[in-house]
Design a protein around this motif. Sequence first.
Motif, PDB file in Angstrom:
ATOM      1  N   GLN A 152     -46.933 -75.456-118.368  1.00 26.82           N
ATOM      2  CA  GLN A 152     -46.577 -74.221-119.092  1.00 26.82           C
ATOM      3  C   GLN A 152     -45.643 -73.312-118.305  1.00 26.82           C
ATOM      4  N   SER A 153     -45.680 -73.378-116.993  1.00 30.27           N
ATOM      5  CA  SER A 153     -44.797 -72.540-116.181  1.00 30.27           C
ATOM      6  C   SER A 153     -43.337 -72.973-116.261  1.00 30.27           C
ATOM      7  N   LEU A 154     -43.093 -74.173-116.796  1.00 28.43           N
ATOM      8  CA  LEU A 154     -41.730 -74.686-116.884  1.00 28.43           C
ATOM      9  C   LEU A 154     -41.128 -74.577-118.281  1.00 28.43           C
ATOM     10  N   LEU A 155     -41.872 -74.109-119.241  1.00 26.60           N
ATOM     11  CA  LEU A 155     -41.364 -74.069-120.622  1.00 26.60           C
ATOM     12  C   LEU A 155     -40.046 -73.309-120.721  1.00 26.60           C
ATOM     13  N   ARG A 156     -39.935 -72.199-120.032  1.00 24.13           N
ATOM     14  CA  ARG A 156     -38.718 -71.389-120.077  1.00 24.13           C
ATOM     15  C   ARG A 156     -37.517 -72.149-119.509  1.00 24.13           C
ATOM     16  N   ASN A 157     -37.764 -73.111-118.636  1.00 27.81           N
ATOM     17  CA  ASN A 157     -36.699 -73.851-117.965  1.00 27.81           C
ATOM     18  C   ASN A 157     -36.346 -75.172-118.638  1.00 27.81           C
ATOM     19  N   LEU A 158     -37.063 -75.527-119.684  1.00 24.95           N
ATOM     20  CA  LEU A 158     -36.781 -76.794-120.355  1.00 24.95           C
ATOM     21  C   LEU A 158     -35.444 -76.742-121.073  1.00 24.95           C
ATOM     22  N   GLU A 206     -45.384 -80.208-110.012  1.00 23.95           N
ATOM     23  CA  GLU A 206     -44.400 -80.999-109.259  1.00 23.95           C
ATOM     24  C   GLU A 206     -43.973 -82.252-110.018  1.00 23.95           C
ATOM     25  N   ILE A 207     -44.912 -82.918-110.644  1.00 24.28           N
ATOM     26  CA  ILE A 207     -44.582 -84.111-111.432  1.00 24.28           C
ATOM     27  C   ILE A 207     -43.577 -83.751-112.520  1.00 24.28           C
ATOM     28  N   CYS A 208     -43.848 -82.669-113.225  1.00 24.32           N
ATOM     29  CA  CYS A 208     -42.946 -82.229-114.300  1.00 24.32           C
ATOM     30  C   CYS A 208     -41.592 -81.801-113.737  1.00 24.32           C
ATOM     31  N   TYR A 209     -41.616 -81.094-112.636  1.00 19.98           N
ATOM     32  CA  TYR A 209     -40.365 -80.648-112.016  1.00 19.98           C
ATOM     33  C   TYR A 209     -39.473 -81.843-111.679  1.00 19.98           C
ATOM     34  N   PHE A 210     -40.040 -82.837-111.017  1.00 17.22           N
ATOM     35  CA  PHE A 210     -39.227 -83.981-110.608  1.00 17.22           C
ATOM     36  C   PHE A 210     -38.769 -84.817-111.803  1.00 17.22           C
ATOM     37  N   ASN A 211     -39.541 -84.842-112.858  1.00 16.71           N
ATOM     38  CA  ASN A 211     -39.117 -85.497-114.094  1.00 16.71           C
ATOM     39  C   ASN A 211     -37.876 -84.797-114.648  1.00 16.71           C
ATOM     40  N   LEU A 212     -37.925 -83.468-114.684  1.00 17.84           N
ATOM     41  CA  LEU A 212     -36.773 -82.696-115.175  1.00 17.84           C
ATOM     42  C   LEU A 212     -35.576 -82.814-114.223  1.00 17.84           C
ATOM     43  N   LYS A 213     -35.850 -82.805-112.944  1.00 21.36           N
ATOM     44  CA  LYS A 213     -34.764 -82.938-111.965  1.00 21.36           C
ATOM     45  C   LYS A 213     -34.010 -84.248-112.192  1.00 21.36           C
ATOM     46  N   ARG A 228     -29.311 -73.802-116.017  1.00 21.42           N
ATOM     47  CA  ARG A 228     -30.725 -74.087-116.315  1.00 21.42           C
ATOM     48  C   ARG A 228     -31.364 -74.826-115.131  1.00 21.42           C
ATOM     49  N   TYR A 229     -30.614 -75.739-114.524  1.00 26.21           N
ATOM     50  CA  TYR A 229     -31.142 -76.463-113.366  1.00 26.21           C
ATOM     51  C   TYR A 229     -31.396 -75.509-112.197  1.00 26.21           C
ATOM     52  N   GLU A 230     -30.477 -74.577-111.984  1.00 21.81           N
ATOM     53  CA  GLU A 230     -30.647 -73.575-110.912  1.00 21.81           C
ATOM     54  C   GLU A 230     -31.925 -72.762-111.146  1.00 21.81           C
ATOM     55  N   ALA A 231     -32.165 -72.350-112.393  1.00 24.12           N
ATOM     56  CA  ALA A 231     -33.374 -71.591-112.718  1.00 24.12           C
ATOM     57  C   ALA A 231     -34.619 -72.450-112.491  1.00 24.12           C
ATOM     58  N   LEU A 232     -34.531 -73.726-112.842  1.00 21.64           N
ATOM     59  CA  LEU A 232     -35.643 -74.652-112.615  1.00 21.64           C
ATOM     60  C   LEU A 232     -35.934 -74.773-111.121  1.00 21.64           C
ATOM     61  N   THR A 233     -34.891 -74.908-110.330  1.00 23.54           N
ATOM     62  CA  THR A 233     -35.046 -75.036-108.878  1.00 23.54           C
ATOM     63  C   THR A 233     -35.655 -73.766-108.287  1.00 23.54           C
ATOM     64  N   GLU A 234     -35.229 -72.609-108.756  1.00 27.89           N
ATOM     65  CA  GLU A 234     -35.825 -71.349-108.283  1.00 27.89           C
ATOM     66  C   GLU A 234     -37.307 -71.287-108.628  1.00 27.89           C
ATOM     67  N   LYS A 235     -37.656 -71.737-109.830  1.00 26.76           N
ATOM     68  CA  LYS A 235     -39.064 -71.751-110.234  1.00 26.76           C
ATOM     69  C   LYS A 235     -39.864 -72.674-109.313  1.00 26.76           C
ATOM     70  N   TYR A 236     -39.286 -73.819-109.003  1.00 27.40           N
ATOM     71  CA  TYR A 236     -39.951 -74.757-108.111  1.00 27.40           C
ATOM     72  C   TYR A 236     -40.166 -74.128-106.733  1.00 27.40           C
ATOM     73  N   GLU A 237     -39.149 -73.445-106.231  1.00 29.13           N
ATOM     74  CA  GLU A 237     -39.252 -72.822-104.911  1.00 29.13           C
ATOM     75  C   GLU A 237     -40.271 -71.687-104.889  1.00 29.13           C
ATOM     76  N   GLU A 238     -40.538 -71.070-106.026  1.00 25.77           N
ATOM     77  CA  GLU A 238     -41.615 -70.070-106.103  1.00 25.77           C
ATOM     78  C   GLU A 238     -42.969 -70.727-105.892  1.00 25.77           C
ATOM     79  N   PHE A 239     -43.110 -71.983-106.329  1.00 28.36           N
ATOM     80  CA  PHE A 239     -44.374 -72.690-106.242  1.00 28.36           C
ATOM     81  C   PHE A 239     -44.565 -73.399-104.911  1.00 28.36           C
TER      82      PHE A 239
END
Length: 157
Positions: free
Chosen positions: A6-12, A98-105, A119-130
Amino acid sequence: MRLWHQSLLRNLPKSQLLAQWRELNSIFAKEDRHILINYIYDYPKEDLFAYTQLVLNEMRARNINIRTLDKMERYFTDVPFEQITDPFVHHHNEEYFEICYFNLKEKYMRGQKDFDAERYEALTEKYEEFVRPSVVNNHEGSFVRTNTIVSNTETPL
């Protein structure tokens, strides 16, 4: 078939968000069984309802037309709901993030058409928050850099 963390929905990318809505509707209509989503049936329906609301909110924020809510409304008829803030809390954990992040990456790396650099940059920032780097002593006199997952409530170092 997957329910994204759910934390990645905005980045999909839009295609993943639309596919998420289709997959939810398939669950509502047929109660699909699939290795990546079977865990949802171990939770009360309130969790799926809360997750669905998060998906719908993101779709509305992007002005994506939602043609019908019929299947959803039928699926959740006569279910008393409590407010759930973290749906699927035991499954949608840091590891699943992490599984979802790497799938999207990988989708970005392979050139998915609707997955732009912004969108990828925003995804990466979200990942770095975690994920926060930390240094630990390996008990052999040297230090090893590891990654430690942090929750939404912790402040990264």
